[in-house]
Design a protein around this motif. Structure first.
Motif, PDB file in Angstrom:
ATOM      1  N   ARG A  52      -8.742  -1.206  12.413  1.00 51.17           N
ATOM      2  CA  ARG A  52      -8.846  -0.053  11.510  1.00 51.17           C
ATOM      3  C   ARG A  52      -8.186  -0.322  10.172  1.00 51.17           C
ATOM      4  O   ARG A  52      -8.555   0.240   9.160  1.00 51.17           O
ATOM      5  N   SER A  53      -7.175  -1.187  10.150  1.00 52.77           N
ATOM      6  CA  SER A  53      -6.445  -1.497   8.924  1.00 52.77           C
ATOM      7  C   SER A  53      -5.620  -2.755   9.165  1.00 52.77           C
ATOM      8  O   SER A  53      -5.035  -2.900  10.234  1.00 52.77           O
ATOM      9  N   THR A  54      -5.540  -3.632   8.174  1.00 48.30           N
ATOM     10  CA  THR A  54      -4.742  -4.840   8.367  1.00 48.30           C
ATOM     11  C   THR A  54      -3.249  -4.549   8.379  1.00 48.30           C
ATOM     12  O   THR A  54      -2.468  -5.332   8.898  1.00 48.30           O
ATOM     13  N   THR A  55      -2.838  -3.409   7.829  1.00 46.07           N
ATOM     14  CA  THR A  55      -1.409  -3.089   7.794  1.00 46.07           C
ATOM     15  C   THR A  55      -1.046  -1.798   8.521  1.00 46.07           C
ATOM     16  O   THR A  55       0.083  -1.645   8.950  1.00 46.07           O
ATOM     17  N   ALA A  92      -5.436  -1.204  -0.757  1.00 44.79           N
ATOM     18  CA  ALA A  92      -5.284  -0.446  -2.000  1.00 44.79           C
ATOM     19  C   ALA A  92      -5.239   1.050  -1.711  1.00 44.79           C
ATOM     20  O   ALA A  92      -4.433   1.783  -2.299  1.00 44.79           O
ATOM     21  N   ARG A  93      -6.072   1.515  -0.779  1.00 44.20           N
ATOM     22  CA  ARG A  93      -6.084   2.934  -0.402  1.00 44.20           C
ATOM     23  C   ARG A  93      -4.745   3.341   0.208  1.00 44.20           C
ATOM     24  O   ARG A  93      -4.187   4.373  -0.123  1.00 44.20           O
ATOM     25  N   GLU A  94      -4.216   2.502   1.113  1.00 43.39           N
ATOM     26  CA  GLU A  94      -2.943   2.818   1.751  1.00 43.39           C
ATOM     27  C   GLU A  94      -1.803   2.821   0.737  1.00 43.39           C
ATOM     28  O   GLU A  94      -0.930   3.696   0.774  1.00 43.39           O
ATOM     29  N   GLU A  95      -1.799   1.855  -0.173  1.00 41.65           N
ATOM     30  CA  GLU A  95      -0.761   1.804  -1.199  1.00 41.65           C
ATOM     31  C   GLU A  95      -0.797   3.081  -2.040  1.00 41.65           C
ATOM     32  O   GLU A  95       0.241   3.707  -2.303  1.00 41.65           O
TER      33      GLU A  95
END
Length: 150
Positions: A52-55, A92-95
């Motif tokens: 779902r997300s790398t981070t 970028a979205r998470e940041e």
């Protein structure tokens, strides 16, 4: 360790409170489609949260809707260091999401040591990745300490 229920798509975060043997939790958190089989725990089938997300850095933000089941989020903004293998639109979205919630965010992505993203899964690049990462860590250590202490 972040995992995703392969049947429902819901994310969860394993912790000691879940009383899952460490080896089982790690296996589920590294179960990658096409590489390592999903792991059944308590009637659900789990795969790596990286699908779902790398981070999964967005889990730091309390959503209020229970979508991050098992995540223990501390209210209030703080400093968030995100270390990721490569820049992505999700990163970028998470940041942006964390910054909008008042967090100080620093993103560190790996210096390129690969030709294609598939190379990140190739065991032949482990030594190259480790050497590159070690050099990058040495170059960034002082900056990150200063950033973290600010």
């Amino acid at each position: 360790m972040t995992v995703v229920d392969a049947r429902t798509g819901l994310v969860s975060v394993w912790s000691a409170q879940d009383a899952i043997p460490l080896a089982v939790a790690v296996s589920s958190s590294t179960a990658a489609p096409g590489l390592a089989p999903p792991v059944e725990i308590a009637g659900s089938v789990w795969v790596d949260g990286g699908v779902r997300s790398t981070t999964n850095a967005d889990l730091l933000v309390e959503s209020g809707n229970g979508s991050a089941q098992g995540a223990s989020c501390t209210p209030g903004a703080g400093s968030v260091l995100i270390v990721a293998p490569r820049p992505t639109p999700d990163l970028a979205r998470e940041e942006k999401l964390l910054a909008e919630r008042g967090h100080r965010v620093r993103v560190v992505t790996a210096r390129p040591f690969y030709k294609t993203p598939a190379d990140l899964l190739d065991p032949r690049v482990i030594d190259i990745a480790a050497a590159t990462g070690s050099r990058q860590a040495g170059d960034l250590a002082a900056q990150l300490v200063t950033w973290w202490d600010d």
